[in-house]
Every structure is written in C-alpha cells, then in structure tokens.
Design a protein around this motif. Structure first.
Motif, PDB file in Angstrom:
ATOM      1  N   GLN A  42      -7.357   4.916  11.706  1.00  0.00           N
ATOM      2  CA  GLN A  42      -7.059   3.505  11.958  1.00  0.00           C
ATOM      3  C   GLN A  42      -6.423   2.826  10.756  1.00  0.00           C
ATOM      4  O   GLN A  42      -5.673   1.860  10.914  1.00  0.00           O
ATOM      5  CB  GLN A  42      -8.348   2.767  12.347  1.00  0.00           C
ATOM      6  N   HIS A  43      -6.711   3.339   9.564  1.00  0.00           N
ATOM      7  CA  HIS A  43      -6.161   2.723   8.354  1.00  0.00           C
ATOM      8  C   HIS A  43      -4.636   2.678   8.406  1.00  0.00           C
ATOM      9  O   HIS A  43      -4.021   1.704   7.963  1.00  0.00           O
ATOM     10  CB  HIS A  43      -6.633   3.498   7.117  1.00  0.00           C
ATOM     11  N   ARG A  85     -11.991   5.874  11.168  1.00  0.00           N
ATOM     12  CA  ARG A  85     -11.572   4.859  10.187  1.00  0.00           C
ATOM     13  C   ARG A  85     -10.340   5.312   9.411  1.00  0.00           C
ATOM     14  O   ARG A  85      -9.432   4.517   9.130  1.00  0.00           O
ATOM     15  CB  ARG A  85     -12.729   4.546   9.233  1.00  0.00           C
ATOM     16  N   ASP A  86     -10.304   6.599   9.039  1.00  0.00           N
ATOM     17  CA  ASP A  86      -9.152   7.121   8.286  1.00  0.00           C
ATOM     18  C   ASP A  86      -7.865   7.012   9.100  1.00  0.00           C
ATOM     19  O   ASP A  86      -6.806   6.671   8.568  1.00  0.00           O
ATOM     20  CB  ASP A  86      -9.403   8.579   7.891  1.00  0.00           C
ATOM     21  N   LEU A 119      -6.600   7.264  -0.405  1.00  0.00           N
ATOM     22  CA  LEU A 119      -5.340   6.805   0.170  1.00  0.00           C
ATOM     23  C   LEU A 119      -4.456   7.989   0.540  1.00  0.00           C
ATOM     24  O   LEU A 119      -3.828   8.011   1.608  1.00  0.00           O
ATOM     25  CB  LEU A 119      -4.626   5.904  -0.840  1.00  0.00           C
ATOM     26  N   ARG A 156      -5.755   9.779   3.692  1.00  0.00           N
ATOM     27  CA  ARG A 156      -5.474   9.016   4.905  1.00  0.00           C
ATOM     28  C   ARG A 156      -3.997   9.117   5.298  1.00  0.00           C
ATOM     29  O   ARG A 156      -3.669   9.259   6.481  1.00  0.00           O
ATOM     30  CB  ARG A 156      -5.877   7.552   4.692  1.00  0.00           C
ATOM     31  N   GLU A 196       0.815  -1.219   0.000  1.00  0.00           N
ATOM     32  CA  GLU A 196       0.000   0.000   0.000  1.00  0.00           C
ATOM     33  C   GLU A 196       0.846   1.265   0.000  1.00  0.00           C
ATOM     34  O   GLU A 196       0.489   2.253  -0.639  1.00  0.00           O
ATOM     35  CB  GLU A 196      -0.929  -0.003   1.214  1.00  0.00           C
TER      36      GLU A 196
END
Length: 655
Positions: A457-458, A454-455, A411, A414, A291
């Motif tokens: 935690q990614h 969520r962003d 991506l 984040r 990633e």
C-alpha cells in the motif's frame, strides 16, 4: 630424445609445509584454484631444477674450486668487485676493482671473473638461472632490494593484488610463492584473480590455424575500448572461460547499458538547459525531497556500499553487473520514467530543483563507479556535469564513500516489492497481448501478513499508475483465486540431497496449496519422506500458478498477482485516448516542436465510434499533449494515425 644430466636444484620440499601454511593467507579468486590446483601442487612439490644450459639469461652466481671440493655464492656487485679477478684476453689477471672495466652481470663477462682463495682458484659454473626464477624475484628485484629502496619494499610487500592466466599456476604464481616463502617467510601477494581463456563465439579456443582469432584493436576501433573492457568484465567472471560474441557486446553493453547512461544524461541536459539549471541553487535537504528522490539516493548509496564490498572480495563481475542493472532498471527505466512530468512541468519550483539535484548526484556517483572500466565515456559525461570548482577530471576524484545515513532499507524493500509486482503484471499483459496503454479494472494481490499489505500500500499509487490499473484488491492468502503447484529445483536439490534427490522431488510434487503457502510464508517446510524427516527450503522448490477464468495469474519469489482482463466501454475509450496521445507526442517530436510548445490539434475521422471515444477523454488528451484545443473538422491533408482497426488524419499546429 631424453638423457640424464646434472642440474642445480632448490630444495623446495624442505619448506613445503611453510608454503602450504602461507598459501592459506592468500585470497584466491576463484577459491578452488588456491585450495585445489595450486594447493595440490604445493603438497606434492618437488625440488626446483634451477639451472639451464643457455647463453642468454642471468648467470647463476656460484663459483666452484677447480678441484670441485669447495664453492660459494656471490651476493652483490660490491662483493664481486672486492675480491674478483678479471682474466684478460692475453691471460693476464687484474683485480676487478682496479681494472676500470664496466661491470656486466651477464655472459661472457662474468665467466672471465675468477677468485683465488686459500691457494685455490674458483671459476663460475657455466649455467644460467631458470627465467622463472627471475620472474619469481620480481617483488624485490624491481626495486633493487636490499641494496636500494629498503623502506619502500618493506612498506609495499607483500603485494596487494596480482592477476594472470590459469597456466601460471605452476609458473609465476608458484615461483613468486616459493621464493617469497624461502626468503621472507611471507606470501608474495595477498589477493589474486586467476584469468581463464577467451574463446570464440562457439566456445572454441582461438587459434590462428583455425582462423577464429579476433583482432582486439579492430574491435576497439569499431566499438571503443570502454565497451570491450566492460563486456569482458561483465559478460563472465575473469576466472571462467569467456565466449566472445560481438553481437552480445553490441546489445548488452552499447545498446542496453551505454545508451541508457547517455540517454539519461541527454534527458537531464535537455530540461536543465530549458530551465537554465546550473546547479547553483541552494541544495534541497534530502529529507525535504520527494520520497522517490530519497529512494533513488538510498539505492545508489546501497549500490555503492555493495559495490565496494564486492570489489574488496574481488567479485569484479558481480560488482559491475550491479552498476549496470542499477543504471538500466532503477535509474533509467524507473526513476526517470516515473519523474518525467517533474522535469517538463512549467514552474521551476523546489520540487523540480530537487529532481535536477537528485539526478545529477546519482549520475556522478554512478559515473565514479563506472570510471575504472569505462574511463573515456565517464570522463566525457563528467566534463559536462562538473562545476568549475570540481576536480578537473573524474579520475582525480576521491573514490566515493556510501553515506549510510541516507540509506533506508525499508524504503528500498517497499519499492523493490512494487517493482516486482509491476514486472509480474506487465508479463501477464504481454502474455495476453493487452497493451500497457489499455486501462484495466483491478489487480488482485494475495498477502500473507499485515506487514506485506502495508508495504504494498505504501507505493499503491505507483503500482496502479505503472500498470494502468484502476485499483488493487488484497486477499488473505489465495482465497481460491490461485491454484498453485510445485516441483523440485533440481539445480539445488541435486547437490543438497544426493541419493535422496528423486524422493525429495516426488514429495515436493505432491505438496498441496496449504503446504505451498506455509513454505512461501516461512521459507521452509518440514516433511517426512521415506520415514525420515527432511527440511525443504524455499530455494529447493519452483512454484507455478495456474490462471482461472477471467483472470491472468503469475507468481515469482513468493509474490502472486492476478489481473482482471475484462473490459467495458469506458476502459476501452481510455485505452484509445492513451494511444492517441502517444501518436501525437511522436508527431510533435518528428515535427521538431519543443517539449514546452503549446499546440492545436485538428483531427478528422470517418469513423464515428473513434470520435466518440476520443471526445470522452478530451481533457486528458489536452493535458498530456499540451494542446489548448482539439478541433474535429474535415481536413484534406495530415498524418494518418492508426489505432487498432480505426484510423484518422491529424494536423498539429504550434500556438
């Protein structure tokens, strides 16, 4: 002394409205010069005094009858030769076309050419044309239009771009525009950058009499043309006065930027040579790469897209600053630092090949964007990176185009959020003088929405590793952890609210925690100020956070972090182990060891506490330093290592 005299004029006011209309079609950078200084000049335009009483220059091609009642202009050499009569030294008159004399369109030759028409003799007026008329005729005169290159001129006119100093507002810029309007009904240029002056480092105009001039050739000999060119573009927009500061050039361009670029290549080359990476391996598909590879590839394509857009708008400083910031912060300080282990780990597997391919691709894209300003540095690095099948020079490449299929804004957002959290928390460590190598227990992050959580935690693992913190705890809102206050951003509200600025500033100062939270979440806040409704935008406000006991708190751009600064024995021992690893890695380097060499560490400490703390972390130390064993023994010689108030002697040996 001034005295009245006759002059030839161009009736510019007769087509003033057309000049104003065509000026609106030109993209000025900065815009205020086109609409202000230049536009105002056109609105008040006067007749253009065209003639000059000099010898050198272009003679005005007007012939006047001896009685002064008639005149005409000659428009070409063919027309001059057809009917012109050359007067010899002895007074004899010979048709120019039969004279065999070489044509010269300057004084004194043309003054000896007369015309005889309808019983009258016509002689050329004595004046030459204003040299600015020559300059303003450049677009067509350089191509000898309309006598030659008609198709080429019509294809390339108006010019795409010109640039000159601000003093040309009433000079070249005006004469180009005036003549083009009169002859073609078009602007002479589509885009323009108006350059300002370069000042000395105190903001004073350079002058020989003041002794504050700088020899550009000396500077280029000392630092290179690439560094000077880059500095002049990135330090300040060309249309703003630039204070030239040699120390700033050295730091921001050479030390910070160019060194980041060359160090990035050196890092790549070091491990590529170790692994015999030749870029001949099959390409790892982008969607199969880790990633972080997909992030840097997305980021460089977004950069390229933004870079092209900025250059299309002639925002050259913003464009090249974006390249510089990407190279330093995203590529060098983030991607490479985050991926060092992938390059030096043993096996040349798919993940390692993807790392090499990704770094090489990103570097080539970056060098292509840099090439217009740094042609020599980029060429040197390109030659080291190119394959035999690639074009011979970076300057023979087509300029890259962004691949929008590879851009993931989600991506990038984040990762940017993770970077901001890391930077905020690092600033808190520096503020408290807590070393980055000292692990901390937890970081607290207030979140306003489930998506925010969520962003974060990614990339939670990246945040924790970067900050050397054990865990993240999320809280809804501030939960009393953070005390916030607000004040007006006077740079914004002064222009925005005018006479109401102070009242708005006072109201912002009185905002409570809930109101500040609403503002951060919704980016605007409705207030009643002096019985009138006002909409306060997020940019109108500067928000500050106050620390609470046992925590350090920081906020910026709507993000708040709080770190727990309390330490226990385990955390302290981990911190000492990381410091010890750092010293061993430095010792490996100064001892000339290869990055892949396995070692034995022999250590002796007179302090039992230090030995105990290091022993707790022995496996971590061995993994990080490629040590097969760590032997605690008495040694007479060795390198002394200091960690806070403790010290020990160390000897490392290659296995």
């Amino acid at each position: 002394m001034y005295y009245a005299r006759e002059s030839w004029f161009i009736k510019s006011p007769e087509y003033k409205d057309e000049m104003l209309k065509l000026n609106d079609q030109i993209y000025w950078q900065p815009a205020e010069i086109g609409s202000g200084r230049f536009g105002n000049w056109l609105a008040e335009v006067k007749e253009w005094s065209l003639s000059r009483d000099r010898f050198w220059g272009s003679p005005i091609p007007i012939w006047v009858s001896e009685d002064g009642k008639d005149m005409f202009a000659i428009g070409s050499i063919a027309e001059l030769v057809k009917d012109g009569i050359y007067v010899m030294d002895n007074g004899a008159k010979i048709p120019l076309k039969d004279s065999g004399i070489e044509i010269d369109l300057h004084k004194p030759f043309v003054d000896r050419i007369i015309f005889e028409r309808n019983g009258k003799t016509y002689k050329r007026i004595q004046e030459i044309v204003d040299v600015w008329f020559d300059s303003g005729s450049m677009p067509f005169a350089q191509l000898h239009y309309p006598f030659e290159n008609k198709e080429l001129f019509e294809k390339t006119f108006p010019g795409d771009f010109i640039a000159e100093g601000i003093d040309q507002t009433r000079g070249w810029f005006y004469t180009l525009h005036n003549i083009s309007t009169a002859l073609f009904g078009k602007p002479a240029f589509k885009n323009i950058i108006v350059n300002e002056l370069i000042l000395d480092d105190k903001g004073i105009k350079m002058s020989k009499s003041k002794g504050n001039t700088i020899d550009p050739f000396d500077i280029m000999d000392k630092y290179g043309a690439d560094a000077v060119r880059w500095y002049l573009f990135v330090n300040n927009p060309p249309w703003k006065a630039t204070m030239f500061n040699e120390k700033d050039l050295v730091k921001t361009v050479i030390s910070d930027f160019f060194r980041s670029i060359t160090n990035t290549y050196a890092f790549f080359a070091l491990y590529a040579n170790i692994d015999n990476f030749t870029n001949n391996d099959p390409l790892v598909p982008i969607n199969e790469r880790p990633e972080i590879d997909r992030w840097i590839i997305s980021s460089v394509n977004s950069l390229l897209k933004n870079f092209i857009d900025l250059l299309d708008r002639y925002e050259v400083t913003k464009a090249f600053r974006a390249v510089q910031e990407f190279a330093i912060f995203d590529l060098s300080n983030w991607y490479i630092r985050r991926n060092r282990r992938r390059f030096w780990k043993g096996e040349k597997d798919k993940e390692k090949i993807a790392a090499y391919q990704t770094l090489r691709e990103v570097m080539l894209s970056l060098l292509s964007m840099m090439a217009p300003l740094a042609p020599f540095l980029t060429e040197d690095l390109y030659q080291r990176l190119r394959n035999e099948s690639d074009p011979e020079s970076i300057h023979l490449l087509d300029f890259p185009k962004p691949n929008e299929d590879l851009i993931s804004k989600e991506l990038e957002v984040r990762m940017e959020l993770a970077q901001k959290i890391v930077n905020l928390a690092r600033s808190l460590r520096e503020q408290a003088k807590i070393r980055v190598r000292q692990p901390l227990r937890r970081i607290l992050i207030p979140v306003l929405t489930p998506q925010d959580r969520r962003d974060i935690q990614h990339f939670e693992s990246i945040i924790l590793e970067e900050l050397n913190i054990k865990g993240i705890e999320f809280v809804s809102g501030d939960m009393g952890i953070v005390r916030k206050s607000a004040k007006g951003n006077f740079k914004v509200i002064g222009k925005k609210y005018g006479k109401n600025t102070q009242s708005v500033a006072n109201a912002i100062k009185e905002l409570n925690n809930n109101q500040i939270k609403d503002l951060e979440q919704n980016k605007k806040l409705e207030l009643m100020i002096n019985d009138s409704p006002f909409t306060i935008d997020f940019e109108d406000v500067e928000i500050k956070s106050e620390d609470i006991e046992g925590w350090l708190v920081a906020s910026e751009a709507g993000i708040t972090v709080a770190i727990d600064t309390s330490l226990d024995e385990n955390l302290i021992s981990e911190g000492f182990a990381r410091e010890f690893v750092n010293r061993i890695q430095t010792l490996r380097k100064t001892s000339g060891f290869e990055v892949t060499d396995r070692i034995t560490i022999k250590a002796f400490s007179a302090d039992k506490k230090l030995t105990e703390m290091l022993s707790k972390q022995i496996q971590y130390i061995k993994n990080e330093t490629l040590a097969e064993s760590i032997i605690y023994t008495s040694i007479d010689e060795g390198t002394q290592i200091d960690i806070e108030d403790y010290n020990c002697k160390v000897v490392i040996e290659k296995k």
